[in-house]
Write an enzyme that holds these catalytic residues in place. Structure first.
Site, mmCIF file in Angstrom:
data_model
loop_
_atom_site.group_PDB
_atom_site.id
_atom_site.type_symbol
_atom_site.label_atom_id
_atom_site.label_comp_id
_atom_site.label_asym_id
_atom_site.label_seq_id
_atom_site.Cartn_x
_atom_site.Cartn_y
_atom_site.Cartn_z
ATOM 1 N N LYS A 72 -10.853 -1.023 7.264
ATOM 2 C CA LYS A 72 -9.682 -0.890 8.062
ATOM 3 C C LYS A 72 -10.049 -0.442 9.579
ATOM 4 O O LYS A 72 -10.896 0.585 9.504
ATOM 5 C CB LYS A 72 -8.957 0.050 7.382
ATOM 6 C CG LYS A 72 -7.475 0.557 7.958
ATOM 7 C CD LYS A 72 -6.903 1.387 7.085
ATOM 8 C CE LYS A 72 -5.724 2.104 7.982
ATOM 9 N NZ LYS A 72 -4.706 2.803 6.915
ATOM 10 N N THR A 105 -3.862 6.280 2.383
ATOM 11 C CA THR A 105 -4.330 7.610 2.803
ATOM 12 C C THR A 105 -4.702 8.384 1.813
ATOM 13 O O THR A 105 -4.426 9.642 1.726
ATOM 14 C CB THR A 105 -2.721 8.273 3.386
ATOM 15 O OG1 THR A 105 -1.919 7.272 3.839
ATOM 16 C CG2 THR A 105 -3.037 9.110 4.346
ATOM 17 N N GLU A 146 0.891 -1.059 0.066
ATOM 18 C CA GLU A 146 -0.119 -0.031 0.049
ATOM 19 C C GLU A 146 0.883 1.249 -0.230
ATOM 20 O O GLU A 146 1.567 1.421 0.988
ATOM 21 C CB GLU A 146 -0.740 -0.026 1.261
ATOM 22 C CG GLU A 146 -1.817 1.117 1.501
ATOM 23 C CD GLU A 146 -2.520 1.219 2.730
ATOM 24 O OE1 GLU A 146 -2.698 0.229 3.358
ATOM 25 O OE2 GLU A 146 -2.541 2.232 3.449
ATOM 26 N N ARG A 199 1.111 10.180 1.291
ATOM 27 C CA ARG A 199 1.464 11.077 2.305
ATOM 28 C C ARG A 199 2.623 11.949 1.893
ATOM 29 O O ARG A 199 3.005 12.745 2.849
ATOM 30 C CB ARG A 199 1.725 10.375 3.459
ATOM 31 C CG ARG A 199 0.792 10.464 4.894
ATOM 32 C CD ARG A 199 1.149 9.569 5.950
ATOM 33 N NE ARG A 199 0.363 8.124 5.641
ATOM 34 C CZ ARG A 199 0.397 7.058 6.691
ATOM 35 N NH1 ARG A 199 1.346 7.399 7.716
ATOM 36 N NH2 ARG A 199 -0.387 6.256 6.394
HETATM 37 C C1 3PG Z 1 -1.447 3.665 8.347
HETATM 38 O O1 3PG Z 1 -1.614 4.798 7.961
HETATM 39 O O2 3PG Z 1 -1.788 2.616 7.846
HETATM 40 C C2 3PG Z 1 -0.603 3.622 9.645
HETATM 41 O O3 3PG Z 1 0.271 4.606 9.521
HETATM 42 C C3 3PG Z 1 0.321 2.319 9.863
HETATM 43 O O4 3PG Z 1 0.175 2.131 11.141
HETATM 44 P P1 3PG Z 1 1.658 1.621 11.806
HETATM 45 O O5 3PG Z 1 2.845 2.451 11.412
HETATM 46 O O6 3PG Z 1 1.572 1.772 13.189
HETATM 47 O O7 3PG Z 1 2.016 0.203 11.419
#
Ligand code: 3PG
Length: 209
Positions: free
Chosen positions: A134, A74, A46, A50
């Site tokens: 999610k 995102t 994914e 960002r």
């Molecule tokens: C996301 O956007 O899915 C998160 O930043 C992932 O979370 P993590 O960095 O705690 O794994």
């Protein structure tokens, strides 16, 4: 058959059981991360919208890692969603529910995975014919216990918990039958070798469950 049924994201994610979250600042960095994931035996990523290079990285990933299932993360509005799909994203992930993105994905038959925490948000997702959401940021909103509590009311819904998941708590989440896969960035940081090592560990764990 409804489009949402035909293109169930759960079926795609269930195959991998992991959704590596990739946040990079350049194509070179993306090559390191995606190479490490592949070396570790995981052909899904994914790419998060960002950083300014996200769209370029998506195009690069789709072209240079054709065996990987590449999606965009995102994504917070319709405009980003269209750009991501045009760049070749095969699934779209949002931190919350973007109705615009949901409708675009529905029209284009692209799986859409929006972030939810509450029952109200899950009801909203159901009204948009979204079969999998999610649960984000999982560890900050009750963890597995919180997920089980909210999931109990929605037998039709499946989840991809993300946020604070790592090698230590992964097995517990994946053992919950409503969880199709877990998302996270824990294996996407470091050198290509480190990423491959962490990925291999995670893949081996998923295969042992
Ligand atoms: C996301 O956007 O899915 C998160 O930043 C992932 O979370 P993590 O960095 O705690 O794994």
């Amino acid at each position: 058959m409804k489009i949402a049924e035909k293109f169930r994201i759960a079926d795609k994610f269930r195959k991998y059981r992991l959704v590596p979250v990739v946040v990079v600042n350049s194509v070179q960095e993306a090559e390191t991360v995606l190479g490490g994931l592949c070396d570790g035996g995981l052909a899904i990523a994914e790419i998060c919208f960002r950083t300014p290079c996200a769209e370029e990285v998506l195009r690069f990933a789709v072209k240079n890692f054709p065996k990987m299932l590449i999606g965009a993360g995102t994504v917070i509005n319709g405009e980003q969603c269209i750009r991501a799909i045009q760049a070749g994203a095969k699934f779209i992930v949002s931190p919350g529910i973007s109705e615009e993105a949901a409708l675009i994905c529905m029209q284009k038959a692209i799986p859409y995975l929006p972030g939810v925490v509450t029952s109200t948000e899950i009801i909203k997702a159901i009204s948009l014919e979204i079969p999998t959401v999610k649960f984000f940021p999982a560890e900050n909103v009750g963890g597995l216990k919180g997920l089980k509590a909210v999931a109990a009311a929605f037998p039709q819904m499946t989840f991809v918990p993300t946020g604070g998941i790592n090698q230590d708590n992964l097995a517990a989440y994946l053992s919950f039958d409503k969880v199709v896969a877990c998302g996270g960035s824990w294996m996407t940081k470091g050198t290509r070798e480190e990423i491959a090592r962490k990925t291999r560990l995670a893949v081996t764990l998923t295969e042992s469950l």
